[in-house]
Write a protein that holds these residues in place. Structure first.
Motif, PDB file in Angstrom:
ATOM      1  N   ALA A  64     -39.557  45.139 -34.078  1.00  0.00           N
ATOM      2  CA  ALA A  64     -39.330  46.529 -33.661  1.00  0.00           C
ATOM      3  C   ALA A  64     -38.989  47.411 -34.850  1.00  0.00           C
ATOM      4  O   ALA A  64     -38.461  46.936 -35.867  1.00  0.00           O
ATOM      5  N   LEU A  65     -39.238  48.717 -34.692  1.00  0.00           N
ATOM      6  CA  LEU A  65     -38.933  49.670 -35.750  1.00  0.00           C
ATOM      7  C   LEU A  65     -37.429  49.697 -36.039  1.00  0.00           C
ATOM      8  O   LEU A  65     -37.010  49.901 -37.176  1.00  0.00           O
ATOM      9  N   SER A  66     -36.605  49.456 -35.014  1.00  0.00           N
ATOM     10  CA  SER A  66     -35.154  49.426 -35.224  1.00  0.00           C
ATOM     11  C   SER A  66     -34.795  48.329 -36.217  1.00  0.00           C
ATOM     12  O   SER A  66     -33.886  48.492 -37.047  1.00  0.00           O
ATOM     13  N   GLN A  67     -35.498  47.201 -36.170  1.00  0.00           N
ATOM     14  CA  GLN A  67     -35.223  46.116 -37.109  1.00  0.00           C
ATOM     15  C   GLN A  67     -35.647  46.512 -38.529  1.00  0.00           C
ATOM     16  O   GLN A  67     -34.984  46.167 -39.506  1.00  0.00           O
ATOM     17  N   TYR A  69     -35.741  49.583 -39.698  1.00  0.00           N
ATOM     18  CA  TYR A  69     -34.774  50.586 -40.169  1.00  0.00           C
ATOM     19  C   TYR A  69     -33.456  49.928 -40.588  1.00  0.00           C
ATOM     20  O   TYR A  69     -32.931  50.200 -41.676  1.00  0.00           O
ATOM     21  N   MET A  70     -32.924  49.054 -39.744  1.00  0.00           N
ATOM     22  CA  MET A  70     -31.639  48.443 -40.069  1.00  0.00           C
ATOM     23  C   MET A  70     -31.772  47.489 -41.248  1.00  0.00           C
ATOM     24  O   MET A  70     -30.839  47.353 -42.043  1.00  0.00           O
ATOM     25  N   ARG A  73     -31.539  49.700 -44.199  1.00  0.00           N
ATOM     26  CA  ARG A  73     -30.162  50.180 -44.359  1.00  0.00           C
ATOM     27  C   ARG A  73     -29.264  49.101 -44.950  1.00  0.00           C
ATOM     28  O   ARG A  73     -28.462  49.358 -45.846  1.00  0.00           O
ATOM     29  N   LEU A 106     -37.323  59.998 -39.832  1.00  0.00           N
ATOM     30  CA  LEU A 106     -37.039  58.572 -39.938  1.00  0.00           C
ATOM     31  C   LEU A 106     -37.935  57.896 -40.959  1.00  0.00           C
ATOM     32  O   LEU A 106     -37.470  57.102 -41.784  1.00  0.00           O
ATOM     33  N   GLN A 109     -36.746  58.717 -44.375  1.00  0.00           N
ATOM     34  CA  GLN A 109     -35.486  58.019 -44.676  1.00  0.00           C
ATOM     35  C   GLN A 109     -35.755  56.565 -45.040  1.00  0.00           C
ATOM     36  O   GLN A 109     -35.163  56.022 -45.976  1.00  0.00           O
TER      37      GLN A 109
ATOM     38  N   PHE B 155     -33.741  60.273 -35.055  1.00  0.00           N
ATOM     39  CA  PHE B 155     -34.032  58.878 -34.792  1.00  0.00           C
ATOM     40  C   PHE B 155     -33.110  57.944 -35.585  1.00  0.00           C
ATOM     41  O   PHE B 155     -32.529  56.998 -35.048  1.00  0.00           O
ATOM     42  N   GLY B 156     -32.969  58.199 -36.881  1.00  0.00           N
ATOM     43  CA  GLY B 156     -32.130  57.338 -37.720  1.00  0.00           C
ATOM     44  C   GLY B 156     -30.691  57.289 -37.216  1.00  0.00           C
ATOM     45  O   GLY B 156     -30.146  56.201 -36.983  1.00  0.00           O
ATOM     46  N   PRO B 157     -30.038  58.447 -37.054  1.00  0.00           N
ATOM     47  CA  PRO B 157     -28.672  58.448 -36.525  1.00  0.00           C
ATOM     48  C   PRO B 157     -28.563  57.788 -35.152  1.00  0.00           C
ATOM     49  O   PRO B 157     -27.551  57.157 -34.836  1.00  0.00           O
ATOM     50  N   LEU B 159     -30.467  55.232 -34.011  1.00  0.00           N
ATOM     51  CA  LEU B 159     -30.513  53.786 -34.209  1.00  0.00           C
ATOM     52  C   LEU B 159     -29.165  53.281 -34.744  1.00  0.00           C
ATOM     53  O   LEU B 159     -28.691  52.208 -34.347  1.00  0.00           O
ATOM     54  N   THR B 160     -28.552  54.062 -35.626  1.00  0.00           N
ATOM     55  CA  THR B 160     -27.245  53.687 -36.168  1.00  0.00           C
ATOM     56  C   THR B 160     -26.191  53.724 -35.061  1.00  0.00           C
ATOM     57  O   THR B 160     -25.311  52.859 -34.999  1.00  0.00           O
ATOM     58  N   GLU B 163     -26.195  50.664 -32.978  1.00  0.00           N
ATOM     59  CA  GLU B 163     -25.669  49.483 -33.664  1.00  0.00           C
ATOM     60  C   GLU B 163     -24.155  49.588 -33.877  1.00  0.00           C
ATOM     61  O   GLU B 163     -23.431  48.615 -33.687  1.00  0.00           O
ATOM     62  N   GLU B 164     -23.688  50.791 -34.241  1.00  0.00           N
ATOM     63  CA  GLU B 164     -22.322  50.898 -34.735  1.00  0.00           C
ATOM     64  C   GLU B 164     -21.342  51.561 -33.770  1.00  0.00           C
ATOM     65  O   GLU B 164     -20.135  51.404 -33.934  1.00  0.00           O
ATOM     66  N   VAL B 207     -37.577  49.078 -30.226  1.00  0.00           N
ATOM     67  CA  VAL B 207     -36.391  48.224 -30.179  1.00  0.00           C
ATOM     68  C   VAL B 207     -36.813  46.853 -29.682  1.00  0.00           C
ATOM     69  O   VAL B 207     -37.853  46.705 -29.051  1.00  0.00           O
ATOM     70  N   THR B 208     -35.985  45.855 -29.944  1.00  0.00           N
ATOM     71  CA  THR B 208     -36.367  44.510 -29.517  1.00  0.00           C
ATOM     72  C   THR B 208     -36.404  44.434 -27.991  1.00  0.00           C
ATOM     73  O   THR B 208     -35.641  45.138 -27.310  1.00  0.00           O
TER      74      THR B 208
END
Lengths: 216, 347
Positions: A64-67, A69-70, A73, A106, A109, B155-157, B159-160, B163-164, B207-208
Motif C-alpha cells: 500500500a501507498l501508506s507503507q 510513505y511510512m 518517513r 504527498l 513529500q 494525505f501525508g499528515p 497517514l501520519t 499511525e501516531e 492502505v493495507t
C-alpha cells in the motif's frame, strides 16, 4: 572505509522492517552498520535500492501507498539522527521539485524524503503555477526540475512549462511524475518531458541517470 | 422482437443479479455539461439549473444510462469552509487543507446540511431531476468518512495521524461518519436514487487490507446500513481484488474497479455477489483512436459482462474534460452493438 556486509540480506531485512513499520528494527540495523560502512555506501547500497524496491512493489500492487510513505518517513528520521547530511532543503543545489497547480503534495513529500535519504539535496518550490515554475527555474539555474501532478489537466499544462524552458533554460532536464503519468505511460513524452517516473522512488534513479548523462 | 428496457429497468436488473437487455453504460460526465452549454466550469457549477440542463443534454446525446447529480469532489470541503480551486479545463480541486494541526480536529464542526448554500445547490438539482427524470437512476456522490481527510488535512499528515494519533483519528472518523450519513440521506430525500460512495483510501493501493478491514471497510458497512437507498463503493482507480470479499460484505450493490486489475479475475472474485462497474482507463481515453475505442469496449465487455453483474464505465469515476465527443459516441455505440445479451465468453 567500508567492510563487507551481506548486502542482499541486509536489504531484505531493512525492507521487512520498513514495511512492518518496525522503527526500532530498522534503526538497530543501520546503527549496526555505521561503525564499519561509509554513509554514502549505506545510502547507495542499502537505502536507495530498498526504497526503490518498495516503490516498485507498490506499482505492482503488492503493498500500500501508506507503507511506501511510512517507509520513507522512517528512513528519513533514522538517517537524520545517525548521519551528517547535506541540508535536505538546500537553496544552493541545482535540483528542485514542485507540484503544478495542486495542493496534493504527498508525491512531492515522498520524493523529497527519498532523495534526502539518498543524500541528494533538493530545493522544494511547493505548489506553483506554470509562470512561477519557469521564473524560479531560470533564476536558480536548475539542472534538474522534477514536476509532480495529480490531475490530468495539470499534467497537460507541463507542456507549457517545457515549451518555455526549452527557450529560457535549455539545459534544464525536466522529469515528471504523478498519477496521470503512471496511468498513461505515453503522457510524459506527449508533454515533452525528458523522463517520467511511475513511483516516487523512480526519482532517485532518474536523478542518478541525469548525473550520468542519461537524461538530457 | 426483443423489448428494450429503460435505463432504470436495465440497471435494476443488473443490480438484482439478472441479465438485462444489454450492458448498461455509465458515462460519468461531470464536466462535459459545461461544454454543451458553452459555459466555464465555474459558471456551470454555480447554478443547479445549469447542471440539470447539462446532464439532460448529455444523456440524450450519448444515450447514457444514468444522470449524475454530482458537481465536484471537494464540494463537501467547500461546505465545511475549506478552499477549492477552479480551473478552465479540469476538475475542481481542493486547496490548502482546512485542518492545519491534528488538534484542530477537536474543534471541527460539520456544515449544517439544511442551511448550507453550497450543499443546498446539490439538493436543488436533485429535486429538479426528480421532476424531470423517471426512466434513469440519478446518482449522487458522497466522499467516505475514511477518504475525506485527504482533502481535510492533506494525505501525508493523514497517514501520519493514522499511525501516531489513533485517538484523533477515531474522533475524526466519528465526526465524518455522522456527516456522511446525514449528507447522503439528504440527497436521497431530494430525489437521488443511488449513491456513489467514493472511498479510494480503503483500497489496498492506499492502505493495507488488514488496516482497511479495521477502519474504512468497517465504516462503509456501518454507513450503508444507515442509508435510505442503495450505494456503490468506488475506489477511484484504486485496486480492490484483495478486499473483494470484504467489499461484497459491506452492503454495497456495486463496486467501481480499477484498470490496474484484470477484469476477468475481478469478475470471478465477485462471484455474482456484487456488480462490477468499470474499468476503462479514463486517462488514456483522451487519446484513443476510434478503432482503439471499439476494441477496448469490446474487450471490457467480454471480460466483465458474461452472465450479467456488470456495468460499463470508466475506472476513476469521472471522465476527464479532454475526452472528445467522438470517443464518447463510439463507446456508447459499441456498447449498444456488442453489449446485447446473451454475451458469451471468449473461447
Amino acid at each position: 572505509m567500508t567492510s563487507a556486509f551481506d548486502i542482499s540480506a541486509e536489504q531484505n531485512n531493512l525492507e521487512n522492517f520498513l514495511l512492518s513499520l518496525n522503527r526500532i528494527g530498522a534503526s538497530d540495523l543501520l546503527k549496526g552498520l555505521i561503525t564499519s560502512v561509509n554513509p554514502s555506501d549505506i545510502a547507495d547500497l542499502l537505502l536507495s535500492p530498498v526504497l526503490e524496491r518498495i516503490g516498485s512493489r507498490w506499482e505492482r500492487g503488492e503493498i500500500a501507498l501508506s507503507q511506501v510513505y511510512m517507509s520513507g518517513r522512517i528512513c528519513d528520521e533514522i538517517t537524520r539522527s545517525l548521519f551528517p547530511r547535506p541540508k535536505i532543503i538546500d537553496s544552493s543545489t541545482d535540483i528542485a521539485i514542485t507540484v503544478l497547480d495542486d495542493y496534493h503534495v504527498l508525491g512531492k513529500q515522498l520524493v523529497v524524503m527519498l532523495l534526502s535519504t539518498a543524500g541528494i539535496p533538493i530545493r522544494d518550490y511547493g505548489t506553483c503555477s506554470v509562470g512561477q515554475i519557469v521564473k524560479r527555474t531560470v533564476e536558480d539555474r536548475l539542472s534538474v526540475l522534477l514536476i509532480s501532478t495529480l490531475m490530468l489537466h495539470s499534467a497537460l499544462h507541463v507542456r507549457e512549462v517545457v515549451k518555455e524552458l526549452r527557450v529560457k533554460s535549455p539545459k534544464t532536464a525536466i522529469i515528471v511524475g504523478g498519477a496521470p503519468f503512471r496511468l498513461d505511460p505515453l503522457l510524459g513524452n506527449e508533454v515533452g518531458a525528458d523522463a517520467s517516473g511511475s513511483t516516487a522512488a523512480d526519482a532517485i534513479r532518474l536523478v542518478h541517470d541525469y548525473r550520468k548523462g542519461r537524461v538530457q | 422482437m426483443s423489448i428494450s428496457l429503460t435505463s432504470a429497468e436495465r440497471i435494476g436488473k443488473v443490480l438484482s443479479g439478472q441479465e438485462p437487455d444489454r450492458v448498461p453504460l455509465l458515462l460519468l460526465l461531470t464536466m462535459h455539461g459545461a461544454k454543451e452549454l458553452g459555459l466555464t466550469l465555474r459558471e456551470y457549477f454555480s447554478c443547479p439549473e445549469n447542471l440539470v440542463e447539462g446532464q439532460l443534454r448529455l444523456r440524450a446525446k450519448f444515450n447514457n444510462d444514468c444522470i449524475v447529480n454530482y458537481y465536484y469532489g471537494p464540494i463537501e470541503i467547500e461546505a465545511w469552509g475549506g478552499e477549492v480551486i477552479f480551473s478552465e479545463d479540469g476538475p475542481v480541486n481542493s486547496g490548502e487543507p482546512m485542518i492545519r494541526h491534528p488538534e484542530d480536529i477537536l474543534h471541527l464542526t460539520p456544515p449544517d446540511i439544511r442551511t448550507n448554500p453550497i450543499l443546498r445547490r446539490v439538493l436543488d438539482s436533485g429535486e429538479l431531476f426528480r421532476k424531470k427524470v423517471t426512466d434513469a437512476p440519478v446518482i449522487g456522490l458522497v466522499i467516505s468518512p475514511f477518504s475525506l481527510p485527504v482533502m481535510q488535512m492533506g494525505f501525508g499528515p493523514y497517514l501520519t495521524l493514522m499511525e501516531e494519533r489513533p485517538d484523533l483519528f477515531d474522533r475524526l472518523m466519528t465526526i465524518n461518519e455522522e456527516h456522511c450519513v446525514a449528507w447522503a440521506n439528504a440527497q436521497f430525500d431530494a430525489g437521488v436514487s443511488a449513491m456513489c460512495y467514493f472511498d479510494p483510501i480503503s483500497s489496498p493501493s492506499m492502505v493495507t487490507p488488514e488496516y482497511a478491514r479495521r477502519t474504512g471497510l468497517a465504516i462503509a458497512r456501518r454507513v450503508f446500513s444507515r442509508l435510505k437507498g442503495p450505494a456503490v463503493i468506488h475506489f477511484a482507480s484504486g485496486r480492490c481484488l484483495d478486499i473483494m470479499d470484504d467489499v461484497a460484505g459491506t452492503g454495497a450493490v456495486g463496486v467501481g474497479v480499477s484498470a490496474d486489475e484484470d477484469l476477468s479475475i475481478l469478475k470471478k472474485s465477485a462471484a455474482s455477489r456484487i456488480t462490477l462497474i468499470g474499468n476503462m482507463n479514463a486517462i488514456q481515453m483522451r487519446r484513443w483512436t476510434l478503432d482503439e475505442t471499439v476494441e477496448t469496449v469490446k474487450q471490457t465487455i467480454r471480460q466483465g459482462a458474461v452472465g450479467g453483474g456488470f456495468i460499463l464505465s470508466d475506472n476513476h469515476g469521472e471522465i476527464p474534460y479532454f475526452v472528445p465527443d467522438d470517443v464518447l459516441h463510439t463507446i456508447a455505440e459499441t456498447a449498444r452493438t456488442y453489449g446485447q445479451y446473451p454475451i458469451y465468453p471468449v473461447e
